[in-house]
Design an enzyme around this catalytic site. Structure first.
Site, PDB file in Angstrom:
ATOM      1  N   ARG A  63      -0.837  84.710 -12.228  1.00 43.86           N
ATOM      2  CA  ARG A  63       0.135  84.420 -11.400  1.00 43.86           C
ATOM      3  C   ARG A  63      -0.322  84.567  -9.761  1.00 43.86           C
ATOM      4  NH1 ARG A  63       4.404  88.741 -13.267  1.00 43.86           N
ATOM      5  NH2 ARG A  63       2.521  89.641 -13.690  1.00 43.86           N
ATOM      6  N   CYS A  64      -1.495  83.973  -9.588  1.00 40.03           N
ATOM      7  CA  CYS A  64      -1.993  84.366  -8.328  1.00 40.03           C
ATOM      8  C   CYS A  64      -2.188  82.853  -7.389  1.00 40.03           C
ATOM      9  CB  CYS A  64      -3.507  84.797  -8.407  1.00 40.03           C
ATOM     10  SG  CYS A  64      -4.436  84.642  -6.856  1.00 40.03           S
ATOM     11  N   GLY A  65      -2.137  82.981  -6.134  1.00 41.17           N
ATOM     12  CA  GLY A  65      -2.076  81.571  -5.628  1.00 41.17           C
ATOM     13  C   GLY A  65      -3.573  80.862  -5.714  1.00 41.17           C
ATOM     14  N   THR A  67      -4.687  80.528  -8.910  1.00 38.56           N
ATOM     15  CA  THR A  67      -4.826  80.405 -10.295  1.00 38.56           C
ATOM     16  C   THR A  67      -5.236  78.919 -10.806  1.00 38.56           C
ATOM     17  OG1 THR A  67      -3.310  82.127 -10.688  1.00 38.56           O
ATOM     18  CG2 THR A  67      -3.510  80.330 -12.616  1.00 38.56           C
TER      19      THR A  67
END
Length: 183
Positions: A63-65, A67
């Site tokens: 759930r990371c920018g 990803t």
């Protein structure tokens, strides 16, 4: 006799020197192949089984920018797997952006990015519960992830060759050029 005591003292000194030299050699010879991790299914992976192959290690999060870099990793792996490159993603919630269950991470990676490279269990890459592998990288090389998707490229001797921050995509020319030199 005095001569016998002198010989014993010299042997003790020699023994101490040998112990120190062997201890120092063991500390200096540690490399990525000396570690074990568990894969996403909980199976133990001895990194020694990859000895002689370069390894690209990346701490990841679902759930990371950054990803979307899973796709870059999947493409990079497909391009270089037959040439010996090992790609290992280590999902981590150290930055509070990973799913909480291993099965959810596995499904996320397979469904969205068709990942075929090795994915470890969820592990800590910073803080008090840091995995031994990441502690070694920090202690040996002074490098630790500042965020998700930090990349570490190890040469075929198991030593860190280079590292890159989150903003450098896995298939960036800086990385692929170095991979080409190492394989």
């Amino acid at each position: 006799t005095k001569e016998m005591r002198t010989v014993i003292i010299k042997l003790k000194i020699l023994f101490c020197v040998l112990v120190i030299l062997l201890s120092t050699k063991n500390l200096m010879s540690k490399n990525i192949y000396d570690f074990q991790i568990n894969d996403i299914d909980g199976n133990k992976i001895d990194l020694n089984s990859f000895k002689g192959s370069p390894i690209l290690l990346i701490n990841t999060a679902s759930r990371c920018g950054f990803t979307g870099q899973y796709q870059n990793l999947a493409n990079l792996f497909l391009e270089y797997k037959d040439k010996g490159l090992i790609v290992i993603a280590t999902p981590s919630n150290s930055f509070n952006q990973e799913l909480s269950e291993a099965e959810a991470v596995k499904d996320f990676c397979l469904v969205n990015y068709q990942t075929k490279f090795l994915i470890s269990e969820i592990m800590s890459v910073k803080g008090k519960d840091t995995h031994a592998l990441y502690n070694w990288i920090k202690n040996e090389y002074g490098k630790s992830p500042k965020w998700n998707f930090y990349k570490y490229l190890f040469n075929s001797n198991g030593q860190l060759e280079e590292s890159w921050s989150s903003i450098t995509k896995p298939d960036n020319k800086k990385i692929t050029d170095l991979i080409e030199k190492l394989i």
